[in-house]
Design an enzyme around this catalytic site. Structure first.
Site, PDB file in Angstrom:
ATOM      1  N   ASP A 124      -0.280   5.105   1.126  1.00  0.00           N
ATOM      2  CA  ASP A 124      -0.555   6.035   2.215  1.00  0.00           C
ATOM      3  C   ASP A 124      -0.437   5.359   3.572  1.00  0.00           C
ATOM      4  O   ASP A 124      -1.051   4.313   3.814  1.00  0.00           O
ATOM      5  CB  ASP A 124      -1.962   6.623   2.079  1.00  0.00           C
ATOM      6  CG  ASP A 124      -2.062   7.644   0.956  1.00  0.00           C
ATOM      7  OD1 ASP A 124      -1.069   8.340   0.703  1.00  0.00           O
ATOM      8  OD2 ASP A 124      -3.140   7.728   0.339  1.00  0.00           O
TER       9      ASP A 124
ATOM     10  N   ASP B 225       0.878  -1.171   0.000  1.00  0.00           N
ATOM     11  CA  ASP B 225       0.000   0.000   0.000  1.00  0.00           C
ATOM     12  C   ASP B 225       0.921   1.228   0.000  1.00  0.00           C
ATOM     13  O   ASP B 225       2.133   1.112   0.180  1.00  0.00           O
ATOM     14  CB  ASP B 225      -0.894  -0.043   1.240  1.00  0.00           C
ATOM     15  CG  ASP B 225      -1.656   1.243   1.465  1.00  0.00           C
ATOM     16  OD1 ASP B 225      -2.312   1.708   0.524  1.00  0.00           O
ATOM     17  OD2 ASP B 225      -1.571   1.798   2.584  1.00  0.00           O
TER      18      ASP B 225
END
Length: 268
Positions: A34, A32
């Site tokens: 963020d 991922d």
């Protein structure tokens, strides 16, 4: 003799070209972005480029759960109206700090790149991700990035679109990471690349959905204390064994690097 640690060059594959590896990588590593690769939510970070570094209340009140992408389209339109330009956004994205230990993990992966195929699945946007990773010097680690399309229109406004549509009831309307990961694994299998294990590094609720597809051979690395971690703990309490992958929480990404190092040692 097969050696685990011999080095071969891995070109950047974003433009769809590059030399083929002598043998396919053993492991798929999914990140991922963020609050995983970077230590902030990049959508929140760009508000630093807005006048007064705040959004007006009438914009913030338009947010609806599950429709964050549409909300960010309105935020970006407002910022464009306020004269925020490409360079302003670029400066913010380039200066978002990496999460603790992430440079260590990326250095480890750079040294062992022949064993890992690395992809990024993020509900942020392509422009911001590319700016940040290029500035940090790690853009070429990633074979592919899946994120919401973004770019600058004729007025110089940063525009944002949804990644795709899907039928998952647990994910935001614009992106289901489970669908992306499942389709990617199927595509690579058709290309005769199958992975011994899948490793997933994330933090959010939208990372829990794809991690549910992992098998008992795979490993989920949820950031400690974040929604993905809490959801794995809750599932284990409610349905012991339903979450099949091993769960290795992390506070520093250096912990992920150490775990992967142990995996490679066992293989050598």
């Amino acid at each position: 003799m097969k050696r685990c640690c011999e080095g071969i060059g891995l070109p950047c594959l974003f433009k769809g070209v590059g030399m083929a590896s002598p043998r396919p990588p053993k492991y798929l590593l999914v990140f991922d972005f963020d609050e995983t690769i970077i230590n902030e939510n990049s959508d929140d970070s760009i508000i630093r480029a807005a006048p007064g570094q705040v959004l007006p209340e009438h914009i913030r009140q338009t947010f609806r759960e599950g429709f964050y992408n549409e909300y960010m389209q309105r935020v970006l339109a407002y910022m464009g109206d306020q004269g925020v330009k490409m360079g302003d956004f670029k400066t913010v994205y380039e200066n978002i700090p990496l999460s603790p230990g992430m440079p260590d993990l990326f250095q480890f992966l750079s040294k062992n790149h022949e064993l890992f195929e690395i992809i990024l699945i993020s509900d942020a946007n392509m422009f911001g991700i590319e700016c940040n990773l290029r500035a940090a010097g790690f853009y070429s680690l990633f074979r592919k990035i899946f994120s919401n399309p973004s770019g600058f229109d004729k007025k110089g406004y940063l525009t944002l679109g949804p990644y795709h549509s899907h039928k998952c009831l647990d994910c935001p309307a614009n992106m289901c990471k489970r669908k992306i990961l499942t389709e990617y694994l199927a595509e690579r299998a058709r290309e005769e690349v199958e992975f011994e294990r899948v490793f997933y590094v994330g933090d959010g609720a939208n990372d829990f959905c794809p991690s549910m597809t992992l098998t008992s051979a795979d490993v989920a690395f949820p950031r400690k204390g974040y929604p993905m971690h809490r959801m794995t703990q809750e599932m284990e309490k409610k349905q012991p064994g339903a979450f099949q992958a091993a769960v290795v929480p992390w506070e520093s990404a250096a912990e992920v690097a150490r775990y992967l190092q142990e995996v490679l040692k066992k293989k050598c």
